[in-house]
Structures are given as structure tokens and as C-alpha cells.
Write an enzyme that holds these catalytic residues in place. Sequence first.
Site, PDB file in Angstrom:
ATOM      1  N   ASP A  94       1.069  -1.243  -0.256  1.00 20.61           N
ATOM      2  CA  ASP A  94       0.156   0.189   0.309  1.00 20.61           C
ATOM      3  C   ASP A  94       0.717   1.114   0.096  1.00 20.61           C
ATOM      4  O   ASP A  94       2.043   0.626   0.136  1.00 20.61           O
ATOM      5  CB  ASP A  94      -1.080   0.210   1.476  1.00 20.61           C
ATOM      6  CG  ASP A  94      -0.442  -0.485   2.246  1.00 20.61           C
ATOM      7  OD1 ASP A  94       0.988  -0.567   2.362  1.00 20.61           O
ATOM      8  OD2 ASP A  94      -0.677  -0.637   3.330  1.00 20.61           O
ATOM      9  N   ASN A 102      -7.783  -2.251  14.424  1.00 17.97           N
ATOM     10  CA  ASN A 102      -8.666  -3.139  14.329  1.00 17.97           C
ATOM     11  C   ASN A 102      -8.547  -4.149  13.273  1.00 17.97           C
ATOM     12  O   ASN A 102      -9.840  -4.307  12.863  1.00 17.97           O
ATOM     13  CB  ASN A 102      -9.900  -1.355  13.719  1.00 17.97           C
ATOM     14  CG  ASN A 102      -8.782  -0.924  12.461  1.00 17.97           C
ATOM     15  OD1 ASN A 102      -7.722  -1.436  12.219  1.00 17.97           O
ATOM     16  ND2 ASN A 102      -9.499  -0.723  11.616  1.00 17.97           N
ATOM     17  N   HIS A 129      -7.197  -4.350  10.448  1.00 17.87           N
ATOM     18  CA  HIS A 129      -6.437  -4.511   9.201  1.00 17.87           C
ATOM     19  C   HIS A 129      -5.101  -4.863   8.852  1.00 17.87           C
ATOM     20  O   HIS A 129      -4.435  -4.481   9.531  1.00 17.87           O
ATOM     21  CB  HIS A 129      -6.968  -3.060   9.048  1.00 17.87           C
ATOM     22  CG  HIS A 129      -6.105  -2.012   8.880  1.00 17.87           C
ATOM     23  ND1 HIS A 129      -5.955  -0.991   9.941  1.00 17.87           N
ATOM     24  CD2 HIS A 129      -4.198  -2.168   8.887  1.00 17.87           C
ATOM     25  CE1 HIS A 129      -4.829  -0.310  10.466  1.00 17.87           C
ATOM     26  NE2 HIS A 129      -4.105  -0.941   9.272  1.00 17.87           N
ATOM     27  N   GLU A 176      -9.243  -1.861   5.680  1.00 19.32           N
ATOM     28  CA  GLU A 176     -10.240  -1.503   7.272  1.00 19.32           C
ATOM     29  C   GLU A 176     -11.354  -2.002   6.992  1.00 19.32           C
ATOM     30  O   GLU A 176     -11.446  -3.240   6.664  1.00 19.32           O
ATOM     31  CB  GLU A 176     -10.621  -0.385   7.005  1.00 19.32           C
ATOM     32  CG  GLU A 176      -9.258   1.132   6.556  1.00 19.32           C
ATOM     33  CD  GLU A 176      -9.189   1.298   7.834  1.00 19.32           C
ATOM     34  OE1 GLU A 176      -8.715   0.456   8.715  1.00 19.32           O
ATOM     35  OE2 GLU A 176      -8.202   2.167   7.993  1.00 19.32           O
TER      36      GLU A 176
HETATM   37  N1  LIG Z   1      -1.275  -0.421   6.036  1.00 18.77           N
HETATM   38  C1  LIG Z   1      -0.134  -0.238   7.717  1.00 18.77           C
HETATM   39  C2  LIG Z   1      -0.442  -1.245   7.552  1.00 18.77           C
HETATM   40  O1  LIG Z   1      -0.287  -2.252   6.925  1.00 18.77           O
HETATM   41  C3  LIG Z   1       0.611  -2.378   8.964  1.00 18.77           C
HETATM   42  O2  LIG Z   1       0.350  -3.008   9.578  1.00 18.77           O
HETATM   43  C4  LIG Z   1      -0.623  -1.083  10.084  1.00 18.77           C
HETATM   44  C5  LIG Z   1       0.398  -1.801  11.500  1.00 18.77           C
HETATM   45  O3  LIG Z   1       1.167  -0.893  11.694  1.00 18.77           O
HETATM   46  P1  LIG Z   1       2.684  -0.945  12.791  1.00 18.77           P
HETATM   47  O4  LIG Z   1       3.290  -2.266  12.597  1.00 18.77           O
HETATM   48  O5  LIG Z   1       3.209  -0.316  12.808  1.00 18.77           O
HETATM   49  O6  LIG Z   1       1.603  -1.530  14.334  1.00 18.77           O
HETATM   50  O7  LIG Z   1      -0.029   0.215   9.965  1.00 18.77           O
HETATM   51  C6  LIG Z   1      -0.324   0.696   8.989  1.00 18.77           C
HETATM   52  O8  LIG Z   1      -2.284   0.730   8.774  1.00 18.77           O
END
Ligand SMILES: N[C@@H]1[C@@H](O)[C@H](O)[C@@H](COP(=O)(O)O)O[C@@H]1O
Length: 236
Positions: A62, A128, A130, A135
Amino acid sequence: MNIIIVKNAVEGGHEGYKLFAEAKKNGAHVFGLATGSTPITTYQEIVASDLDFSDSISINLDEYVGLAADNEQSYNYFMHKNLFNQKPFKQSYLPNGLAEDLEAEAKRYDKIIADNPIDLQILGIGRNGHIGFNEPGTPQDSKTHRVALTQSTIDANARFFEHEEDVPKEALSMGLASIMQSKHILLEAYGEDKADAIKGMIEGPNTPDLPASILQGHGNVTVILDEAAASKLTNK
Ligand SMILES: N[C@@H]1[C@@H](O)[C@H](O)[C@@H](COP(=O)(O)O)O[C@@H]1O
């Protein structure tokens, strides 16, 4: 799902690295990559290793809409800083969040994924549930699409930005169906704030309300958790 419980993110990073090394040894050529703080320890181990990706392809999950590749908060910048500068791939793809026509960009990205089936996809998970930027409520048959980020995701991402109003409200994300096409999926999660999402993903129903629960329907998923992220599982 194959669940590995480790002490902390450093140990988890090592386990994640081992899966990359094994995949490479078995001929994997296309790697699906993720951003966020979670995969960083795996990338650090890869960077410190002698693994060579100069013949491999990477496809990221993404990107934010509206951020240029040289913006320090863009996922493109993150990937170069944490992996690509030290371990260049033959070809690295990320969605272009500055594309004028985002629908056309999503189609272009789907063609890249279709032409380069992903051997190993690394994932983090949002609080949440995702994955990528899919989402809650995202259809399980979704392909690459434009996403309006939920307030909880915007709030979680705010820690990386100087001003809250700078946090992008939209992104382009690989869809759930695209992620499910990967031959092997590795999901890592660390910390107590991921415990509810992890419980739902593994023990709850398979539902669009918790996007990561779709992984229950994939035959080859490895989950690496620290004890805090695993703490709400009934059956360890
Ligand atoms: N698009 C990214 C996800 O790919 C990631 O898994 C999530 C959690 O981030 P973190 O690993 O910093 O908790 O953050 C963002 O939303």
C-alpha cells in the site's frame, strides 16, 4: 495457521528472516512487502544477512494518497530507508499515491500482481484487524483499491507525523483477494495493543468486520507473535 510465539520483536524478526531465507532457498522470486514498525526487525536481519535479492521482485501492499516518494512519511521512502537502499531488488513496485487517476493506478497495480504471483507476503496488522489498508468492512473479494482510512487508523498513524492534519486520509491498498493469492503469508504482531485483533483473527469468525480473519481460509499462513500480542488467545 502455524503460530510461533517469541519473546520480543527482535526474536520475531529473526524468525521472520528465517522464512525469507527458506523461501529464497526454495526458489521464491516475488516478495510481497509491508510497512509499519512491525516488519522492521525482519528487515534489519535481512539487511545484516548475505541474502541477495538482486534477481527478485518486490511488491508492496500500500501507499498513502498524496505523498511523493521522497516525502519521509511515504511508504516508498520507508522501504528505501529500511530495506531497498541496503538490499536492492531487481524491480520494486509500490502503488503511486500521486497518480492523477487513482482508479487507473489501481488497475495497473493489479496487473503487476497478476503478472508476478507473490511467493511470500509479509504482513503486519492494525489494531482494528486491518491488513494492508483493508479496513473493517472491506469486501473479501477486493483487489487494489482506493481507501478512506478510518479515524482509528489515522490516529494510530499520527505518531509518525509532526502535525495531525498532515496525516493522509486516503491510501491505495492491495485488496484482500490479492493478498490471499500469495502462496505463503507471514503475519507478525507485537505488543498488547494487537492482542484483540490477533484473537479475532485466529479464534473469531471469518468476517469482513475483522479483515485479517480472512487468513483463516488460506492454507499456508505463519503467524509470529510476542507473548503480549498472543495474550488473549484462549488456546495457545
Ligand atoms: N498500512 C499499514 C499496515 O500495513 C500495518 O500493518 C499497520 C500496523 O502498523 P505497525 O506495524 O506500526 O503497528 O499500519 C499501517 O496501517
